[in-house]
Design a protein around this motif. Structure first.
Motif, PDB file in Angstrom:
ATOM      1  N   UNK A 122       0.809  -1.207   0.000  1.00  8.14           N
ATOM      2  CA  UNK A 122       0.000   0.000   0.000  1.00  8.14           C
ATOM      3  C   UNK A 122       0.844   1.260   0.000  1.00  8.14           C
ATOM      4  N   UNK A 123       0.190   2.385  -0.069  1.00 13.61           N
ATOM      5  CA  UNK A 123       0.852   3.688  -0.139  1.00 13.61           C
ATOM      6  C   UNK A 123       1.774   3.896   1.062  1.00 13.61           C
ATOM      7  N   UNK A 124       3.020   4.250   0.771  1.00 13.41           N
ATOM      8  CA  UNK A 124       3.973   4.586   1.826  1.00 13.41           C
ATOM      9  C   UNK A 124       4.351   3.442   2.745  1.00 13.41           C
ATOM     10  N   UNK A 125       4.080   2.214   2.335  1.00 16.07           N
ATOM     11  CA  UNK A 125       4.403   1.080   3.205  1.00 16.07           C
ATOM     12  C   UNK A 125       5.809   0.554   2.912  1.00 16.07           C
ATOM     13  N   UNK A 126       6.303  -0.277   3.825  1.00 13.35           N
ATOM     14  CA  UNK A 126       7.648  -0.833   3.631  1.00 13.35           C
ATOM     15  C   UNK A 126       7.744  -2.223   4.227  1.00 13.35           C
ATOM     16  N   UNK A 127       8.408  -3.126   3.494  1.00 17.71           N
ATOM     17  CA  UNK A 127       8.527  -4.499   3.966  1.00 17.71           C
ATOM     18  C   UNK A 127       9.850  -5.124   3.531  1.00 17.71           C
ATOM     19  N   UNK A 128      10.373  -6.013   4.389  1.00 17.71           N
ATOM     20  CA  UNK A 128      11.551  -6.808   4.033  1.00 17.71           C
ATOM     21  C   UNK A 128      11.133  -8.273   3.953  1.00 17.71           C
ATOM     22  N   UNK A 129      11.339  -8.836   2.791  1.00 11.39           N
ATOM     23  CA  UNK A 129      10.871 -10.183   2.506  1.00 11.39           C
ATOM     24  C   UNK A 129      12.050 -11.050   2.070  1.00 11.39           C
ATOM     25  N   UNK A 130      12.139 -12.246   2.644  1.00  9.60           N
ATOM     26  CA  UNK A 130      13.177 -13.183   2.209  1.00  9.60           C
ATOM     27  C   UNK A 130      12.500 -14.441   1.700  1.00  9.60           C
ATOM     28  N   UNK A 131      12.765 -14.766   0.455  1.00  7.76           N
ATOM     29  CA  UNK A 131      12.163 -15.927  -0.179  1.00  7.76           C
ATOM     30  C   UNK A 131      13.257 -16.977  -0.298  1.00  7.76           C
ATOM     31  N   UNK A 132      12.951 -18.190   0.138  1.00  7.56           N
ATOM     32  CA  UNK A 132      13.998 -19.201   0.130  1.00  7.56           C
ATOM     33  C   UNK A 132      13.492 -20.481  -0.517  1.00  7.56           C
ATOM     34  N   UNK A 138       2.226   4.059  -4.491  1.00  8.41           N
ATOM     35  CA  UNK A 138       3.031   5.268  -4.349  1.00  8.41           C
ATOM     36  C   UNK A 138       3.808   5.276  -3.025  1.00  8.41           C
ATOM     37  N   UNK A 139       5.107   5.529  -3.126  1.00  7.25           N
ATOM     38  CA  UNK A 139       5.931   5.672  -1.931  1.00  7.25           C
ATOM     39  C   UNK A 139       6.248   4.383  -1.196  1.00  7.25           C
ATOM     40  N   UNK A 140       5.894   3.235  -1.774  1.00 10.60           N
ATOM     41  CA  UNK A 140       6.149   1.951  -1.101  1.00 10.60           C
ATOM     42  C   UNK A 140       7.582   1.479  -1.363  1.00 10.60           C
ATOM     43  N   UNK A 141       8.122   0.723  -0.389  1.00  9.67           N
ATOM     44  CA  UNK A 141       9.469   0.162  -0.544  1.00  9.67           C
ATOM     45  C   UNK A 141       9.434  -1.326  -0.233  1.00  9.67           C
ATOM     46  N   UNK A 142       9.891  -2.120  -1.166  1.00  8.20           N
ATOM     47  CA  UNK A 142       9.999  -3.556  -0.913  1.00  8.20           C
ATOM     48  C   UNK A 142      11.452  -3.987  -1.046  1.00  8.20           C
ATOM     49  N   UNK A 150       6.123  -0.579 -10.468  1.00  7.96           N
ATOM     50  CA  UNK A 150       6.428   0.516  -9.554  1.00  7.96           C
ATOM     51  C   UNK A 150       5.530   1.714  -9.835  1.00  7.96           C
ATOM     52  N   UNK A 151       4.758   2.114  -8.808  1.00  9.30           N
ATOM     53  CA  UNK A 151       4.043   3.384  -8.921  1.00  9.30           C
ATOM     54  C   UNK A 151       5.005   4.496  -8.511  1.00  9.30           C
ATOM     55  N   UNK A 152       4.517   5.715  -8.540  1.00  9.19           N
ATOM     56  CA  UNK A 152       5.300   6.906  -8.211  1.00  9.19           C
ATOM     57  C   UNK A 152       6.075   6.762  -6.886  1.00  9.19           C
ATOM     58  N   UNK A 153       7.326   7.218  -6.886  1.00  7.99           N
ATOM     59  CA  UNK A 153       8.156   7.288  -5.668  1.00  7.99           C
ATOM     60  C   UNK A 153       8.299   5.965  -4.924  1.00  7.99           C
ATOM     61  N   UNK A 154       8.163   4.867  -5.605  1.00  8.47           N
ATOM     62  CA  UNK A 154       8.326   3.574  -4.934  1.00  8.47           C
ATOM     63  C   UNK A 154       9.730   3.030  -5.199  1.00  8.47           C
ATOM     64  N   UNK A 155      10.150   2.119  -4.319  1.00  8.56           N
ATOM     65  CA  UNK A 155      11.489   1.544  -4.438  1.00  8.56           C
ATOM     66  C   UNK A 155      11.391   0.023  -4.400  1.00  8.56           C
ATOM     67  N   UNK A 156      11.932  -0.609  -5.411  1.00 10.22           N
ATOM     68  CA  UNK A 156      12.008  -2.071  -5.404  1.00 10.22           C
ATOM     69  C   UNK A 156      13.475  -2.471  -5.385  1.00 10.22           C
ATOM     70  N   UNK A 157      13.849  -3.231  -4.357  1.00 15.81           N
ATOM     71  CA  UNK A 157      15.223  -3.731  -4.276  1.00 15.81           C
ATOM     72  C   UNK A 157      15.173  -5.243  -4.242  1.00 15.81           C
ATOM     73  N   UNK A 158      15.725  -5.839  -5.267  1.00 14.44           N
ATOM     74  CA  UNK A 158      15.746  -7.301  -5.321  1.00 14.44           C
ATOM     75  C   UNK A 158      17.192  -7.769  -5.289  1.00 14.44           C
ATOM     76  N   UNK A 159      17.479  -8.707  -4.415  1.00 15.12           N
ATOM     77  CA  UNK A 159      18.791  -9.351  -4.427  1.00 15.12           C
ATOM     78  C   UNK A 159      18.567 -10.856  -4.497  1.00 15.12           C
ATOM     79  N   UNK A 184      10.672  -5.563 -14.440  1.00  8.23           N
ATOM     80  CA  UNK A 184      10.125  -4.455 -13.653  1.00  8.23           C
ATOM     81  C   UNK A 184       9.629  -3.375 -14.596  1.00  8.23           C
ATOM     82  N   UNK A 185       8.490  -2.842 -14.265  1.00  2.85           N
ATOM     83  CA  UNK A 185       7.884  -1.802 -15.082  1.00  2.85           C
ATOM     84  C   UNK A 185       7.693  -0.565 -14.211  1.00  2.85           C
ATOM     85  N   UNK A 186       8.344   0.505 -14.591  1.00  2.00           N
ATOM     86  CA  UNK A 186       8.266   1.725 -13.786  1.00  2.00           C
ATOM     87  C   UNK A 186       7.209   2.642 -14.398  1.00  2.00           C
ATOM     88  N   UNK A 187       6.141   2.806 -13.624  1.00  4.54           N
ATOM     89  CA  UNK A 187       4.970   3.516 -14.133  1.00  4.54           C
ATOM     90  C   UNK A 187       4.814   4.912 -13.523  1.00  4.54           C
TER      91      UNK A 187
END
Lengths: 247, 426
Positions: B185-195, B214-218, B240-249, B264-267
Motif C-alpha cells: 500500500x501507499x507509503x508502506x515498507x517491507x523486508x521479505x526473504x524468499x527461500x 506510491x511511496x512503497x518500498x519492498x 512501480x508506482x510513483x516514488x516507490x522503491x524495489x530492491x531485489x537481491x 520491472x515496469x516503472x509507471x
C-alpha cells in the motif's frame, strides 16, 4: 643462510639466469646490481617461487633446506620475504584482513598460537606508528589507490610484522622520492641483526647510501661478473655497467 | 498437428485429471483462468533455443522427460551452512502451505499473508492474469497449486523480516507451480526473504507478481538453493508506482538448470528499481539471470549488478535489458555483469541490451569475465598464505561489493555465511 649454486632459469623458454653463484651468511647484506634485463627481477622471483620462472639447473639451499622444493607460501613461512618492485593491488581485500591472515598463517606454520583480532591490531598499530603509516591504510583494500611511496611503505610494514630471516628487496628504490626512500631504508635497517640477512637488488647506487651492503655483486646477462665490497657500487656509479661488465 | 515436446504433451494430456485435485476446481472463474493458461501454453510449448530470450539456456533435458524419474541427476547436493533468524516464517512443503511449520502469529498489524490455495478454493482469482507470450507463466496459471498472497496496508512499515520458505522434498509429476502475489500500500515498507530449497529431482516454476503503490518500498531477497537435480525457472514481475522503491537481491547456488527472470515496469516518477544478485555454481550447474527494466515515465533510477563465480563445468548467463520508452526523460540506468571463472571449462554468456527512445537519459552497461588474478594470488602466497586460502580470499573479494550492497544487515550476514559455506566446499 643462503647458498645459490650454478642457478639457471628460463622464462617463457628463454634462459635468463645462466649460472648464478652466491653465498649469503647470517647477518650479511648483499647487493646485486645490474643493468636492465640482466636478470635481477628473475632472480628475486625464482627465489620466492613464482609460477612461470622455471629452474633448469643448479641448487638453492636455504637454512640447510632445498628452497626450490618449497611452495611460495612455505618459503614465506620459513622466513623468506620478497619486497616487491611493484606491490600488487588487490581490490576487495582489506589490508587489515590480509595482514592478519598472512601473519597467522605464518604463526600456524611455526606451531605458534594465532593472534586474535584485538591482539593483532595492537601489534600492527605499534608498527604503523614506528613507520609513520596512517591507521586508515589498514581499512583500505591492499595497495588499491596507494601512491608509490605508500605501496613501498606497506612492504616495509609487512617486513616489520613478519620479521623474516632473509629479506629480498627488489628495486625497492624505484619510484620513490628521497624522503620515502629514507623511510623504507630505515625500516630495513631496523631489522638488520646478526641472524638476519638481506639481498638488495637495485639498478642505482643511491639506495645503498642508506642500506649499506657488506658485499656488492654485478649481475650481467644472467651471471655475476664481479663481486666486491661497497666501494664497487660507487665505482659502478662512476664508470657505468658497460665498462665493469666488459672488464 | 504440431510436434510438441514430450513434457508439454504430457501436461496437456494430464490436465483434465490433474485439475480435479488442484485448488479452485469448483470455481468456474478459476477453471476458466486455468484453461486459458493451458491454451496459451499449448500454443507456445516450452521455450527452446531458437527463441531469442532463451538462446543461452537449453531446457531439452527437462522437456524430453515426461516423468520425474526421467530427469537427469547430479551427484552434487545443495549445501546450506547457515540459518536465517527471522521472526516470521511461512513454510510451503512440496508446493503446499504448511500451517504447522509456519510462524505467523504476532505479524504486525496491517500485514496480511495468506495461502493462495485457500483463496483459489474460495473462488478468488485475486489479480491473477494469464500471459500472452510467456509459456512458463501460462503453464503456471494452468497448474498453479499454492503460494503466498501478501498485502501491506497503507503507511505500514515493518523492519521485521518475513521469510517465505519453499521446501521440496519429493518429486511430483506436475512440478511445483507456485503463484505468489504481493501488493504494498501507499507509503508502506517491507523486508521479505524468499527461500527455495529441496532434495531430489523436480521442476519448480514459481511466478511472483508484485505491485508497489506510491511511496512503497519492498526489500525482496531471494535465496535459490534448490537441489542440484532440480530445474528452477522463476518469473518475477514488479510494477512501480510513483516514488516507490524495489530492491531485489537474488542469491543463486542451487539447481541443475536455473533461471531467475525479473521484469520491472516503472509507471510513476521518482521511482527506483535495483536488481542485484550473485550466483555460485559448480559441477554441471547452469544459472541464467534475465532482467528487463521498463522505464515508462521520466525521472527514475534503475540498476542491475550481478556477480557470478563459476567452477568446474558450470555455466552462467546474464541477459539484461533496459528499455526506455519515448518521453521517459531524465532516467538513469546502470548495468554491470561480472563473472569469475575458476576452471577452463566454466563459461558465461552475456547479453546486455539498451533500448532507448528518449534523448535525455544516462545509461551504462558493462560485462566482464575473467580468471583469478595470478599476480594477486602470488602476492598473497608470498606472504605465507597457502594457495587454497589465497584463492578463497580472492573469490570473497570478488563478491564483496555486491554482497555489501545488501541493505538489511541480518540478510547480509546470512548471505555472507552461505557464501563462506560454499567456498569451504571448493
Amino acid at each position: 643462510m643462503l647458498e645459490i649454486k650454478d642457478l639457471r632459469a628460463t622464462v617463457g623458454g628463454k634462459e635468463i639466469l645462466k649460472g648464478i653463484n652466491l653465498t649469503i651468511k647470517p647477518g650479511e647484506v648483499h647487493a646485486v646490481m645490474g643493468p636492465n634485463g640482466a636478470g635481477k627481477s628473475t632472480l628475486s622471483y625464482v627465489l620466492s617461487g613464482r609460477d612461470g620462472y622455471e629452474v633448469t639447473g643448479g641448487s638453492v639451499i636455504y637454512k640447510g633446506k632445498d628452497l626450490l622444493d618449497m611452495s611460495p607460501d612455505v618459503r614465506a613461512c620459513e622466513g623468506v620475504f620478497l619486497a616487491f618492485q611493484y606491490p600488487v593491488e588487490i581490490p576487495g581485500v582489506a589490508s587489515a584482513t590480509f595482514l592478519k591472515t598472512a601473519f597467522n598463517a605464518q604463526r600456524k606454520f611455526r606451531g605458534e598460537e594465532e593472534l586474535d583480532a584485538m591482539q593483532f591490531l595492537k601489534l600492527v598499530r605499534e608498527k604503523t606508528k614506528e613507520l609513520g603509516i596512517k591507521d586508515d591504510m589498514l581499512k583500505r583494500a591492499v595497495n588499491v589507490g596507494f601512491s608509490g611511496g605508500e605501496k613501498k611503505r606497506n612492504e616495509v610494514l609487512q617486513m616489520a610484522l613478519f620479521e623474516p630471516d632473509l629479506m629480498l628487496l627488489d628495486e625497492t628504490d624505484s619510484g620513490l622520492d628521497i624522503d620515502a626512500l629514507k623511510v623504507a631504508a630505515e625500516g630495513v635497517n631496523k631489522l638488520r641483526s646478526p641472524e638476519r640477512s638481506a639481498l638488495v637488488i637495485t639498478h642505482y647506487q643511491r639506495l645503498l647510501d642508506y642500506i649499506v651492503p657488506d658485499f656488492v655483486h654485478v649481475l650481467a646477462d644472467g651471471k655475476i661478473v664481479k663481486s666486491g665490497d661497497k666501494s664497487l657500487a660507487l665505482e659502478l656509479e662512476e664508470k657505468g655497467y658497460a665498462e665493469i661488465s666488459a672488464a | 498437428m504440431k510436434n510438441r515436446t514430450p513434457l508439454a504433451q504430457s501436461y496437456l494430456d494430464r490436465f483434465e485429471t490433474a485439475v480435479v485435485s488442484l485448488p479452485g476446481h469448483e470455481s468456474r472463474s478459476v477453471q476458466a483462468l486455468r484453461k486459458q493458461g493451458l491454451d496459451t501454453f499449448a500454443a507456445l510449448d516450452f521455450p527452446h533455443k531458437r527463441v531469442e530470450e532463451w538462446r543461452y539456456t537449453n531446457l531439452s533435458a527437462l522437456t524430453k522427460a515426461t516423468a520425474n524419474e526421467d530427469l537427469p541427476s547430479s551427484d552434487l547436493d545443495a549445501i546450506q551452512t547457515a540459518i536465517l533468524d527471522a521472526p516470521f516464517e511461512m513454510v510451503f512443503v512440496d508446493g503446499r502451505f504448511s500451517n504447522e511449520e509456519s510462524r505467523l502469529t504476532g505479524l504486525p498489524e496491517g500485514i496480511t499473508v495468506a495461502s493462495v490455495a485457500a483463496g483459489l478454493g474460495n473462488g478468488a482469482v485475486f489479480s491473477l492474469s494469464s500471459e500472452e507470450d510467456r509459456a512458463l507463466f501460462a503453464l503456471n496459471t494452468a497448474f498453479m497449486e499454492d503460494g503466498f498472497s501478501l498485502h501491506v496496508d497503507d503507511h505500514v512499515q515493518s523492519e521485521a523480516i518475513l521469510k517465505i520458505t519453499f521446501r521440496n522434498e519429493s518429486g511430483d509429476q506436475n512440478g511445483r507451480h507456485i503463484r505468489n502475489i504481493i501488493s504494498l500500500g501507499i507509503g508502506s515498507e517491507l523486508t521479505l526473504v524468499e527461500e527455495h530449497t529441496g532434495t531430489g529431482s523436480y521442476f519448480s516454476n514459481p511466478v511472483t507478481s508484485i505491485s508497489l503503490s506510491e511511496g512503497a518500498t519492498l526489500n525482496h531477497y531471494k535465496l535459490q538453493n534448490e537441489s542440484h537435480n532440480a530445474f528452477h525457472l522463476s518469473l518475477t514481475d514488479c510494477e512501480n508506482a510513483k516514488s516507490s522503491v524495489y530492491q531485489n537481491f537474488t542469491f543463486s547456488l542451487g539447481g541443475k538448470i536455473s533461471r531467475n527472470e525479473i521484469k520491472t515496469t516503472i509507471l510513476g516518477e521518482n521511482s527506483e528499481s535495483h536488481l542485484n544478485g550473485a550466483y555460485l555454481m559448480r559441477g554441471i550447474q547452469h544459472c541464467d539471470t534475465t532482467t528487463l527494466t521498463e522505464h515508462k515515465v521520466s525521472q527514475n533510477i534503475s540498476s542491475q549488478v550481478y556477480k557470478g563465480v563459476l567452477d568446474d563445468d558450470a555455466h552462467g548467463v546474464f541477459q539484461g535489458k533496459i528499455h526506455i520508452f519515448p518521453d521517459a526523460q531524465q532516467v538513469v540506468g546502470d548495468q554491470l555483469s561480472k563473472a569469475l571463472l575458476l576452471s577452463d571449462r566454466a563459461g558465461v554468456d552475456c547479453k546486455p541490451e539498451l533500448e532507448i527512445h528518449a534523448d535525455d537519459v544516462k545509461c551504462s552497461h558493462g560485462a566482464t569475465s575473467g580468471e583469478l588474478d595470478d599476480d594477486a594470488l602470488f602476492y598473497l602466497q608470498s606472504r605465507g598464505i597457502p594457495e587454497d586460502r589465497a584463492r578463497k580470499l580472492l573469490i570473497e573479494a570478488f563478491l564483496a561489493d555486491v554482497l555489501e550492497s545488501i541493505s538489511n544487515s541480518t540478510v547480509k550476514d546470512y548471505f555472507n555465511a552461505i557464501a563462506a559455506g560454499w567456498l569451504a566446499e571448493a
